[in-house]
Design a protein around this motif. Structure first.
Motif, mmCIF file in Angstrom:
data_model
loop_
_atom_site.group_PDB
_atom_site.id
_atom_site.type_symbol
_atom_site.label_atom_id
_atom_site.label_comp_id
_atom_site.label_asym_id
_atom_site.label_seq_id
_atom_site.Cartn_x
_atom_site.Cartn_y
_atom_site.Cartn_z
ATOM 1 N N VAL A 119 0.846 -1.193 0.000
ATOM 2 C CA VAL A 119 0.000 0.000 0.000
ATOM 3 C C VAL A 119 0.885 1.247 0.000
ATOM 4 C CG1 VAL A 119 -1.566 1.333 1.494
ATOM 5 C CG2 VAL A 119 -2.019 -1.082 1.024
ATOM 6 N N LYS A 120 0.489 2.254 -0.771
ATOM 7 C CA LYS A 120 1.318 3.455 -0.922
ATOM 8 C C LYS A 120 1.196 4.429 0.245
ATOM 9 C CE LYS A 120 1.089 3.227 -5.969
ATOM 10 N NZ LYS A 120 0.552 3.859 -7.206
ATOM 11 N N HIS A 121 0.075 4.367 0.986
ATOM 12 C CA HIS A 121 -0.103 5.291 2.112
ATOM 13 C C HIS A 121 -1.159 4.723 3.052
ATOM 14 C CE1 HIS A 121 -0.849 9.751 3.507
ATOM 15 N NE2 HIS A 121 -0.239 9.018 4.429
ATOM 16 N N LEU A 122 -0.792 4.574 4.311
ATOM 17 C CA LEU A 122 -1.734 4.192 5.357
ATOM 18 C C LEU A 122 -1.966 5.392 6.267
ATOM 19 C CD1 LEU A 122 -3.365 2.298 7.255
ATOM 20 C CD2 LEU A 122 -1.186 1.668 8.323
ATOM 21 N N LEU A 123 -3.221 5.841 6.331
ATOM 22 C CA LEU A 123 -3.616 6.864 7.297
ATOM 23 C C LEU A 123 -4.462 6.176 8.362
ATOM 24 C CD1 LEU A 123 -4.157 8.145 4.151
ATOM 25 C CD2 LEU A 123 -4.111 10.219 5.526
ATOM 26 N N TYR A 124 -4.300 6.539 9.615
ATOM 27 C CA TYR A 124 -5.042 5.844 10.672
ATOM 28 C C TYR A 124 -5.421 6.831 11.778
ATOM 29 C CZ TYR A 124 -0.512 5.955 13.020
ATOM 30 O OH TYR A 124 0.667 6.378 13.587
ATOM 31 N N ALA A 125 -6.556 6.539 12.394
ATOM 32 C CA ALA A 125 -7.057 7.395 13.469
ATOM 33 C C ALA A 125 -6.316 7.107 14.757
ATOM 34 C CB ALA A 125 -8.551 7.163 13.661
ATOM 35 N N SER A 126 -5.698 8.155 15.289
ATOM 36 C CA SER A 126 -5.222 8.120 16.664
ATOM 37 C C SER A 126 -6.217 8.964 17.465
ATOM 38 C CB SER A 126 -3.795 8.639 16.760
ATOM 39 O OG SER A 126 -3.312 8.488 18.089
#
Length: 335
Positions: A119-126
């Motif tokens: 995957v080129k970019h993982l964004l995740y909720a903190s």
């Protein structure tokens, strides 16, 4: 571009997915539709999303390793946005295992999926909860956050550490998003603004913790979504100036970065209640109580890094945002 959004039937996940679909992205959404709060609300959110031809939904639990493996094997995701989590500070005192299963086991499965499918970019909720016992205001991503005061906060801090490890080991660009007290239409019934509205309208007493001496950086949902969308194509690069002798917690020598997304304007709880009373046209019957375990007195986001990266700062006033919520609440619960 095909984007995976986990927690698509949740509050933030629904609004983000709706925005992405309107902009023409192909979105695959997953959610386990658990009963932490009213599942009808989740199903009604989903019904809106399922009107789009570019949306596909799977009812899947993040903690189910084999289903998550199959999801990644059967689809090609350029970007993954992980918003699925067991939310709520107070509930973590009652059901800690739910947080381990969703926030730790589930997030591991997402990281493994991203690793195996490049995957080129993982964004995740903190969460702003990671600041825990910190009292230096405003909260900065460059401050250490090593003293969480709830298990929920500890799992979110753990997510940041886990993401960093995968950025270091496998070069996966990861962006952590610390949300500050998100509110708005289609929100979560366990949040104070939602339950206060319900109780004020029903002439039931509301519980006001720490005798009202609390401040929160209330952030309208559209501002949260705007921040996320602007970061999607801004995958982090290694910080060439990162100093191992004086490590910066907000960036890294690996492709890893943390951002606060908050309104940058903390509001006292009593002002919040007064604004809600004005919009509802009814007075609240308040029950003043001591601070509850796991809570903090104040939150206040330093958003300088977000502004520098994408030129954006949340700007919706509390009154305008609450007015939108009240309008939605009256419509939804009278139909």
């Amino acid at each position: 571009m095909t984007i995976l959004v986990t927690g698509a039937a949740g509050f933030v996940g629904f609004h983000l997915t709706n925005r992405l679909l309107k902009e023409g992205f192909n979105v695959i959404g997953i959610d386990n539709i658990n009963d932490y709060y009213d599942t009808k609300l989740k199903q009604d959110r989903l019904a809106i999303l399922e009107d789009y031809s570019n949306f596909t939904f799977y009812e899947t639990d993040l903690a189910d390793r084999y289903k998550i493996e199959n999801l990644f094997q059967n689809n090609k995701f350029e970007v993954v946005i992980n918003l699925a989590a067991q939310a709520g500070v107070r509930y973590s005192l009652e059901n800690p295992n739910a947080y381990i299963d969703s926030n730790l086991v589930g997030f591991t499965n997402i990281l493994e999926g991203c690793r195996n499918s490049k995957v080129k970019h993982l964004l995740y909720a903190s969460s702003s909860s990671v600041y825990g016992a910190n009292v230096k205001m405003p909260f900065s991503v460059h401050d250490n956050v090593d003293h969480p005061v709830s298990l929920y906060a500890a799992t979110k801090k753990a997510n940041e550490l886990m993401a960093h490890t995968y950025s270091h080991l496998y070069g996966i660009p990861t962006t952590g998003l610390r949300f500050f007290t998100v509110y708005g239409p289609w929100g979560r019934p366990d949040m104070a603004y939602f339950s206060f509205t319900q109780k004020i309208l029903n002439e039931e007493p509301i519980k006001v913790f720490n005798h009202g001496k609390m401040k929160r950086d209330f952030t309208f949902i559209d501002d949260i979504v705007e921040g996320i969308v602007r970061l999607i194509d801004k995958a982090p690069q290694p910080n060439k100036d990162w100093d191992r002798k004086n490590p910066d917690p907000g960036t890294s020598y690996a492709p890893y970065q943390i951002f606060n997304i908050g309104n940058n304007k903390p509001v006292e709880l009593m002002e919040f209640i007064n604004t809600l009373e004005e919009l509802l046209g009814k007075k609240a019957n308040m029950e003043f109580l001591p601070m509850q375990a796991g809570d903090v007195e104040a939150t206040y986001a330093d958003i300088e890094d977000l502004q520098m990266k994408v030129g954006y700062a949340p700007s919706t006033t509390l009154k305008d945002g609450l007015a939108e919520f009240v309008k939605w609440y009256r419509t939804y619960y009278t139909n």
